[in-house]
Design a protein around this motif. Sequence first.
Motif, PDB file in Angstrom:
ATOM      1  N   LEU A  25       0.817  -1.444   0.361  1.00 24.07           N
ATOM      2  CA  LEU A  25      -0.676   0.069   0.521  1.00 24.07           C
ATOM      3  C   LEU A  25       0.876   1.754   0.128  1.00 24.07           C
ATOM      4  N   TYR A  26      -0.002   2.330  -0.667  1.00 22.28           N
ATOM      5  CA  TYR A  26       1.022   3.509  -0.757  1.00 22.28           C
ATOM      6  C   TYR A  26       0.478   3.965   0.672  1.00 22.28           C
ATOM      7  N   ILE A  27       1.065   4.356   1.434  1.00 17.70           N
ATOM      8  CA  ILE A  27       0.670   5.269   3.541  1.00 17.70           C
ATOM      9  C   ILE A  27       1.265   6.732   2.744  1.00 17.70           C
ATOM     10  N   GLU A  28       0.845   7.763   3.002  1.00 13.48           N
ATOM     11  CA  GLU A  28       1.030   9.064   4.071  1.00 13.48           C
ATOM     12  C   GLU A  28       0.986  10.258   4.703  1.00 13.48           C
ATOM     13  N   PRO A  29       1.830  10.571   5.110  1.00 11.42           N
ATOM     14  CA  PRO A  29       1.315  11.016   7.164  1.00 11.42           C
ATOM     15  C   PRO A  29       0.403  12.898   6.672  1.00 11.42           C
ATOM     16  N   PHE A  30      -0.099  13.324   6.362  1.00 15.31           N
ATOM     17  CA  PHE A  30      -1.157  14.498   6.493  1.00 15.31           C
ATOM     18  C   PHE A  30      -0.823  15.461   7.381  1.00 15.31           C
ATOM     19  N   ALA A  31      -0.935  14.991   8.289  1.00 23.29           N
ATOM     20  CA  ALA A  31      -0.993  15.529  10.207  1.00 23.29           C
ATOM     21  C   ALA A  31      -0.880  14.949  11.191  1.00 23.29           C
ATOM     22  N   GLU A  32      -0.598  16.245  12.502  1.00 29.16           N
ATOM     23  CA  GLU A  32      -0.286  15.434  13.305  1.00 29.16           C
ATOM     24  C   GLU A  32      -1.251  15.799  14.610  1.00 29.16           C
ATOM     25  N   ASP A  33      -0.977  14.651  15.078  1.00 31.15           N
ATOM     26  CA  ASP A  33      -1.766  14.308  16.364  1.00 31.15           C
ATOM     27  C   ASP A  33      -1.615  13.935  17.589  1.00 31.15           C
ATOM     28  N   ARG A  34      -1.858  14.769  18.907  1.00 29.28           N
ATOM     29  CA  ARG A  34      -1.873  14.722  19.978  1.00 29.28           C
ATOM     30  C   ARG A  34      -2.201  14.049  21.119  1.00 29.28           C
ATOM     31  N   MET A  35      -1.503  12.994  21.415  1.00 24.31           N
ATOM     32  CA  MET A  35      -2.455  12.709  22.700  1.00 24.31           C
ATOM     33  C   MET A  35      -2.546  12.669  23.926  1.00 24.31           C
ATOM     34  N   TYR A  36      -2.795  12.832  25.447  1.00 21.75           N
ATOM     35  CA  TYR A  36      -3.245  13.054  26.402  1.00 21.75           C
ATOM     36  C   TYR A  36      -3.732  11.371  27.172  1.00 21.75           C
ATOM     37  N   ILE A  37      -3.018  11.603  28.667  1.00 23.07           N
ATOM     38  CA  ILE A  37      -3.770  11.364  30.162  1.00 23.07           C
ATOM     39  C   ILE A  37      -4.947  11.554  30.107  1.00 23.07           C
ATOM     40  N   VAL A  38      -6.130  11.080  30.241  1.00 23.31           N
ATOM     41  CA  VAL A  38      -7.309  11.890  30.563  1.00 23.31           C
ATOM     42  C   VAL A  38      -7.932  11.071  32.302  1.00 23.31           C
ATOM     43  N   ALA A  39      -8.584  11.815  32.725  1.00 19.82           N
ATOM     44  CA  ALA A  39      -8.985  10.650  33.863  1.00 19.82           C
ATOM     45  C   ALA A  39     -10.404  11.815  34.529  1.00 19.82           C
ATOM     46  N   SER A  40     -10.893  11.601  35.118  1.00 14.15           N
ATOM     47  CA  SER A  40     -12.653  12.080  35.408  1.00 14.15           C
ATOM     48  C   SER A  40     -12.228  13.172  36.351  1.00 14.15           C
ATOM     49  N   ALA A  41     -13.255  14.283  36.464  1.00 14.08           N
ATOM     50  CA  ALA A  41     -12.364  15.310  36.991  1.00 14.08           C
ATOM     51  C   ALA A  41     -12.445  15.427  38.508  1.00 14.08           C
ATOM     52  N   HIS A  42     -13.033  14.257  38.750  1.00 17.51           N
ATOM     53  CA  HIS A  42     -13.435  13.896  40.046  1.00 17.51           C
ATOM     54  C   HIS A  42     -12.345  13.017  40.769  1.00 17.51           C
ATOM     55  N   HIS A  43     -11.226  12.559  40.157  1.00 16.04           N
ATOM     56  CA  HIS A  43     -10.188  11.771  40.052  1.00 16.04           C
ATOM     57  C   HIS A  43      -9.296  12.187  40.702  1.00 16.04           C
ATOM     58  N   PRO A  44      -9.015  11.656  41.977  1.00 18.24           N
ATOM     59  CA  PRO A  44      -7.709  12.484  42.781  1.00 18.24           C
ATOM     60  C   PRO A  44      -6.633  12.261  41.928  1.00 18.24           C
ATOM     61  N   TYR A  45      -6.128  12.016  41.247  1.00 22.28           N
ATOM     62  CA  TYR A  45      -5.278  12.579  40.469  1.00 22.28           C
ATOM     63  C   TYR A  45      -5.031  14.134  39.187  1.00 22.28           C
ATOM     64  N   ALA A  46      -7.027  14.171  38.653  1.00 20.83           N
ATOM     65  CA  ALA A  46      -6.991  14.866  38.524  1.00 20.83           C
ATOM     66  C   ALA A  46      -6.173  17.045  38.611  1.00 20.83           C
ATOM     67  N   GLN A  47      -6.381  16.920  40.122  1.00 20.26           N
ATOM     68  CA  GLN A  47      -5.648  17.848  40.971  1.00 20.26           C
ATOM     69  C   GLN A  47      -4.667  18.262  40.668  1.00 20.26           C
ATOM     70  N   LYS A  48      -3.556  17.298  40.841  1.00 20.18           N
ATOM     71  CA  LYS A  48      -2.455  17.056  41.190  1.00 20.18           C
ATOM     72  C   LYS A  48      -1.916  17.974  40.073  1.00 20.18           C
ATOM     73  N   LYS A  49      -0.274  19.123  40.304  1.00 18.93           N
ATOM     74  CA  LYS A  49       0.503  19.471  39.477  1.00 18.93           C
ATOM     75  C   LYS A  49       0.949  18.742  38.117  1.00 18.93           C
ATOM     76  N   GLN A  50       1.460  17.724  39.009  1.00 24.67           N
ATOM     77  CA  GLN A  50       2.413  17.151  38.737  1.00 24.67           C
ATOM     78  C   GLN A  50       2.496  15.840  39.393  1.00 24.67           C
ATOM     79  N   LEU A  51       2.567  14.119  38.348  1.00 21.31           N
ATOM     80  CA  LEU A  51       2.583  13.165  38.603  1.00 21.31           C
ATOM     81  C   LEU A  51       3.938  12.067  37.563  1.00 21.31           C
ATOM     82  N   LEU A  52       4.099  11.353  38.734  1.00 18.79           N
ATOM     83  CA  LEU A  52       4.845  10.166  38.659  1.00 18.79           C
ATOM     84  C   LEU A  52       4.587   8.968  37.854  1.00 18.79           C
ATOM     85  N   PRO A  53       5.277   8.832  36.669  1.00 23.07           N
ATOM     86  CA  PRO A  53       4.662   6.875  35.696  1.00 23.07           C
ATOM     87  C   PRO A  53       4.491   6.105  36.988  1.00 23.07           C
TER      88      PRO A  53
END
Length: 302
Positions: free
Chosen positions: A154-182
Amino acid sequence: MDQSLLVFVTVAEKKNFSRAAEELHMTQPAVSQYIQTLERAIGAKLLERSNKFVRLNKAGEIVYHHAKEILGIYTRMQCLVDDIMHTASGTLSIGASYTFGEYLLPHVIAYLHKEYPLIKPNITIANTKEIAEFVLAHQLDVGVVEGGLHQEKLYIEPFAEDRMYIVASAHHPYAQKKQLLPSDLSKETWIVREVGSGTREATEKMFATLDFYPSNMMEFGSTQIIKESVEAGLGITLLSYWAIRKEIATGSMMALNIEKLPITRQFSWVTQATPFHTKATEVFLDVLRNNKNLPVFSEAEF
């Protein structure tokens, strides 16, 4: 075109001789005659028949698979010839993986409908692996996928970039933390897409980049189900900006602040490895190439 192949495919998909005859504007005896002619040419029975159903047997499944490919090639050939004399028009079979198909493709189709009203899009949404297989089998004119697809035929050609984020519920304990570790993330329940999905591929690469692998994962086959599950507090996930921007804007989900994020990947189009495309396909590729009518990325939302 071998009319018996078209009749056979229609009977197989309608699972009924009468409905196939109606679809093809034929009499039922004529449909039966075409099936008998094909079976004699193949040298095998292709259908199991009863008063209640018509279904493919093993030989029929093989013939159906290749008949669909043959009909697709013929249709494409006819469209290419027609394009010599006409403007972009006719059916355009587009396949897209879930992220692009559900959140970006509608904007492209709206632009096509406005600027090229004679083009009639036919949309298939599936994961990246399946879209590539459909294009390879001539069942789609063009596919749009995410992630690192590798397919020599097949011929495959990139045309746009996509950015991905880790997300949680707004009520999750991690949602209010300024920095998290792996190490914080490894303890969480992760909700992920199925193997073969571009989003799953990106998630696996992220685990490797952050040097952890969760012990508790749930695998779902739909981005929408994953979002609903995250909002309900079932776990966390990695999703495209385009899939979560509305939830981020309304405050029902939060992007977690983690070093080495966001993850970036490419949207790519996929076609047969040939210099010949219908005018409708060329128009669609030009829309993608120039990002016409695509929503604008805004990192300020995060």
